[in-house]
Design a protein around this motif. Structure first.
Motif, PDB file in Angstrom:
ATOM      1  N   GLY A 109       0.810  -1.214   0.000  1.00  0.00           N
ATOM      2  CA  GLY A 109       0.000   0.000   0.000  1.00  0.00           C
ATOM      3  C   GLY A 109       0.840   1.259   0.000  1.00  0.00           C
ATOM      4  N   SER A 110       0.347   2.273   0.665  1.00  0.00           N
ATOM      5  CA  SER A 110       0.990   3.579   0.674  1.00  0.00           C
ATOM      6  C   SER A 110       2.242   3.576   1.542  1.00  0.00           C
ATOM      7  N   TYR A 111       3.023   4.634   1.415  1.00  0.00           N
ATOM      8  CA  TYR A 111       4.195   4.828   2.269  1.00  0.00           C
ATOM      9  C   TYR A 111       3.805   4.808   3.736  1.00  0.00           C
ATOM     10  N   GLU A 112       2.697   5.453   4.068  1.00  0.00           N
ATOM     11  CA  GLU A 112       2.251   5.510   5.456  1.00  0.00           C
ATOM     12  C   GLU A 112       1.887   4.128   5.990  1.00  0.00           C
ATOM     13  N   LEU A 113       1.126   3.351   5.174  1.00  0.00           N
ATOM     14  CA  LEU A 113       0.717   2.022   5.624  1.00  0.00           C
ATOM     15  C   LEU A 113       1.932   1.099   5.776  1.00  0.00           C
ATOM     16  N   CYS A 114       2.849   1.135   4.815  1.00  0.00           N
ATOM     17  CA  CYS A 114       4.051   0.293   4.912  1.00  0.00           C
ATOM     18  C   CYS A 114       4.902   0.695   6.112  1.00  0.00           C
ATOM     19  N   SER A 115       4.949   1.985   6.428  1.00  0.00           N
ATOM     20  CA  SER A 115       5.693   2.443   7.601  1.00  0.00           C
ATOM     21  C   SER A 115       5.081   1.889   8.881  1.00  0.00           C
ATOM     22  N   LEU A 116       3.757   1.914   8.939  1.00  0.00           N
ATOM     23  CA  LEU A 116       3.054   1.364  10.103  1.00  0.00           C
ATOM     24  C   LEU A 116       3.399  -0.111  10.288  1.00  0.00           C
ATOM     25  N   ALA A 117       3.381  -0.867   9.197  1.00  0.00           N
ATOM     26  CA  ALA A 117       3.669  -2.299   9.275  1.00  0.00           C
ATOM     27  C   ALA A 117       5.109  -2.548   9.699  1.00  0.00           C
ATOM     28  N   ALA A 118       6.057  -1.785   9.142  1.00  0.00           N
ATOM     29  CA  ALA A 118       7.467  -1.952   9.511  1.00  0.00           C
ATOM     30  C   ALA A 118       7.691  -1.611  10.978  1.00  0.00           C
ATOM     31  N   PHE A 119       7.020  -0.568  11.460  1.00  0.00           N
ATOM     32  CA  PHE A 119       7.132  -0.163  12.863  1.00  0.00           C
ATOM     33  C   PHE A 119       6.673  -1.289  13.787  1.00  0.00           C
ATOM     34  N   CYS A 120       5.497  -1.834  13.498  1.00  0.00           N
ATOM     35  CA  CYS A 120       4.953  -2.881  14.363  1.00  0.00           C
ATOM     36  C   CYS A 120       5.762  -4.167  14.266  1.00  0.00           C
ATOM     37  N   ALA A 121       6.232  -4.513  13.066  1.00  0.00           N
ATOM     38  CA  ALA A 121       7.028  -5.735  12.900  1.00  0.00           C
ATOM     39  C   ALA A 121       8.323  -5.655  13.691  1.00  0.00           C
ATOM     40  N   ARG A 122       8.921  -4.486  13.700  1.00  0.00           N
ATOM     41  CA  ARG A 122      10.188  -4.345  14.423  1.00  0.00           C
ATOM     42  C   ARG A 122      10.010  -4.527  15.921  1.00  0.00           C
ATOM     43  N   LEU A 123       8.854  -4.153  16.441  1.00  0.00           N
ATOM     44  CA  LEU A 123       8.616  -4.241  17.881  1.00  0.00           C
ATOM     45  C   LEU A 123       8.000  -5.572  18.307  1.00  0.00           C
ATOM     46  N   TRP A 124       7.335  -6.272  17.397  1.00  0.00           N
ATOM     47  CA  TRP A 124       6.555  -7.452  17.770  1.00  0.00           C
ATOM     48  C   TRP A 124       7.457  -8.624  18.157  1.00  0.00           C
ATOM     49  N   ARG A 125       7.250  -9.154  19.364  1.00  0.00           N
ATOM     50  CA  ARG A 125       8.001 -10.306  19.866  1.00  0.00           C
ATOM     51  C   ARG A 125       9.510 -10.112  19.731  1.00  0.00           C
ATOM     52  N   GLY A 126       9.959  -8.888  19.930  1.00  0.00           N
ATOM     53  CA  GLY A 126      11.382  -8.615  19.815  1.00  0.00           C
ATOM     54  C   GLY A 126      11.846  -8.337  18.404  1.00  0.00           C
ATOM     55  N   GLY A 127      10.927  -8.392  17.437  1.00  0.00           N
ATOM     56  CA  GLY A 127      11.263  -8.086  16.056  1.00  0.00           C
ATOM     57  C   GLY A 127      11.058  -9.258  15.128  1.00  0.00           C
ATOM     58  N   CYS A 128      10.217  -9.083  14.103  1.00  0.00           N
ATOM     59  CA  CYS A 128      10.034 -10.121  13.084  1.00  0.00           C
ATOM     60  C   CYS A 128      10.278  -9.512  11.714  1.00  0.00           C
ATOM     61  N   ALA A 129      10.428 -10.363  10.712  1.00  0.00           N
ATOM     62  CA  ALA A 129      10.754  -9.903   9.363  1.00  0.00           C
ATOM     63  C   ALA A 129       9.582  -9.134   8.753  1.00  0.00           C
ATOM     64  N   SER A 130       9.922  -8.149   7.929  1.00  0.00           N
ATOM     65  CA  SER A 130       8.890  -7.393   7.219  1.00  0.00           C
ATOM     66  C   SER A 130       9.312  -7.202   5.771  1.00  0.00           C
ATOM     67  N   ALA A 131       8.375  -7.416   4.856  1.00  0.00           N
ATOM     68  CA  ALA A 131       8.571  -7.152   3.431  1.00  0.00           C
ATOM     69  C   ALA A 131       7.560  -6.102   3.019  1.00  0.00           C
ATOM     70  N   LEU A 132       8.031  -5.037   2.396  1.00  0.00           N
ATOM     71  CA  LEU A 132       7.187  -3.893   2.082  1.00  0.00           C
ATOM     72  C   LEU A 132       7.090  -3.710   0.578  1.00  0.00           C
ATOM     73  N   MET A 133       5.871  -3.526   0.085  1.00  0.00           N
ATOM     74  CA  MET A 133       5.650  -3.257  -1.338  1.00  0.00           C
ATOM     75  C   MET A 133       4.864  -1.957  -1.467  1.00  0.00           C
ATOM     76  N   PRO A 134       5.573  -0.827  -1.555  1.00  0.00           N
ATOM     77  CA  PRO A 134       4.883   0.464  -1.684  1.00  0.00           C
ATOM     78  C   PRO A 134       4.279   0.620  -3.070  1.00  0.00           C
ATOM     79  N   MET A 135       3.138   1.307  -3.130  1.00  0.00           N
ATOM     80  CA  MET A 135       2.445   1.513  -4.398  1.00  0.00           C
ATOM     81  C   MET A 135       2.808   2.849  -5.043  1.00  0.00           C
ATOM     82  N   GLY A 136       3.625   3.653  -4.368  1.00  0.00           N
ATOM     83  CA  GLY A 136       4.027   4.947  -4.905  1.00  0.00           C
ATOM     84  C   GLY A 136       5.533   5.093  -4.921  1.00  0.00           C
ATOM     85  N   LEU A 137       6.039   5.961  -5.800  1.00  0.00           N
ATOM     86  CA  LEU A 137       7.483   6.179  -5.885  1.00  0.00           C
ATOM     87  C   LEU A 137       8.022   6.808  -4.614  1.00  0.00           C
TER      88      LEU A 137
END
Length: 366
Positions: A109-137
């Motif tokens: 999705g958007s930069y904002e949505l991918c940022s939200l996901a990366a933020f939560c992934a980094r904190l969840w259970r000490g940190g889990c992997a995240s793959a981001l596919m932004p829809m905008g440049l």
């Protein structure tokens, strides 16, 4: 065209960036390397125009071996998707999906949505992997090195840390259908990164401007790769002052946002912020005026024309001081001394107010 791989090495982690128009064809193979053994994945997305792509990604995750649950964060009209409240909801979805630190969070999705996901992934259970596919440049340029700050309550841009995604997937087949505003913000960010990196990168971007503006995939791929490296180099700089270079133009952009019409595009605000701060740099940092005009030409060639805005010069100067005070106790702006040298620079009230008056007069006369 082949998929370009850019490994960004930081002190304690690496980010795997893939760029190309064949991303979706190769997606199962690419995401298999994001975790040790595929088991569970949470697909974080939105319903805003990405339903077909969401289904393609879901199937690719299943083909890779993941059991997939999908989550669409509930947005708030007041603070948007990038907020602490939205993060709380995503944490609940991670718990419901039984995501461990061996599993994957995939955001589309958007930069904002991918940022939200990366933020939560980094904190969840000490940190889990995240793959981001932004829809905008804009997201393609930013996500490997910077997350969109989260709003806390009604305080915008309050919560953030250094970006740490496992993988960023830049699908350049989206270029022809991408919202133009997301393209233009991405181009402006590339210009800022080139200014921070050096004369060669700056010259290359100027030479590529026409091809970039036409959406040429090879030109975008090369410029995107150069921007990623430039931004990585800024963040790894041993000079504390140089590590602020990515903020070039943003103080003025945020200040302008409070002084002009609320529907002024973000690309215009960022480009005008860079134009204004470059002019400040002539007096405050000794920047060659020719580079100021070169930057004007580059932004124009990229499709971001000079704006016609009406605002009060004194209000702009005051807004810049107020905006900057949220982040620092000292009024030091990251201003270019030359291409490749952006440093924190003291700007006197006299210089700020004089340039604000001249700038306001020039825009109002367009």
């Amino acid at each position: 065209m082949t998929i370009k791989r850019q490994i960004l090495n930081f002190n304690q982690h690496t980010v795997d960036v893939r760029m190309g128009s064949e991303i979706m064809d190769e997606l199962p193979r690419l995401i298999a390397s994001a975790v040790g053994k595929p088991r569970r994945a949470l697909l974080v997305t939105s319903d805003a125009g990405v339903a077909e792509r969401t289904e393609e990604v879901r199937r690719a995750l299943i083909d890779t071996g993941f059991a997939v649950q999908t989550y669409a964060p509930v947005t708030s009209v007041d603070v948007g998707i990038a907020s602490v409240d939205a993060a709380q909801g995503l944490f609940g979805a991670l718990e419901e999906a039984n995501i461990t630190n061996d599993d994957l969070v995939f955001a589309l999705g958007s930069y904002e949505l991918c940022s939200l996901a990366a933020f939560c992934a980094r904190l969840w259970r000490g940190g889990c992997a995240s793959a981001l596919m932004p829809m905008g440049l804009d997201g393609m340029v930013l996500l490997a090195t910077e997350m969109h700050p989260l709003a806390a309550g009604f305080v915008p841009d309050a919560v953030s840390f250094k970006a740490d995604p496992t993988m960023v997937l830049c699908d350049l087949s989206l270029l022809p259908v991408m919202e133009r505003e997301h393209l233009l913000v991405g181009y402006a960010l590339m210009a800022g990164a080139a200014m921070a990196e050096g004369k060669k990168t700056w010259t290359n971007l100027c030479e590529q401007a026409a091809a970039l503006a036409s959406g040429d995939e090879l030109a975008v791929k090369e410029a995107l790769s150069a921007a990623q490296v430039a931004r990585r180099n800024v963040l790894k700089s041993p000079n504390p002052s140089a590590r602020h270079a990515l903020e070039y133009g943003r103080t003025a952009a945020r200040a302008l946002a409070s002084c002009v019409e609320s529907d002024t595009p973000a690309s215009v605000l960022l480009a005008e912020g860079m134009r204004f701060e470059a002019r400040l740099a002539v007096d405050a940092a000794g920047l060659d005026p020719e580079l100021v005009f070169d930057q004007d030409d580059l932004l124009f060639d990229l499709g971001i024309e000079e704006a016609s805005l009406t605002f009060d010069a004194e209000a702009l100067a005051n807004a810049m001081r107020e905006v900057h005070a949220r982040y620092s106790n000292r009024f030091l702006l990251p201003l270019p001394k030359s291409a490749g040298m952006i440093r924190l620079t003291s700007v006197s009230d006299e210089i700020l107010e004089r340039h604000a008056a001249a700038y306001a007069a020039s825009l109002c006369s367009e």
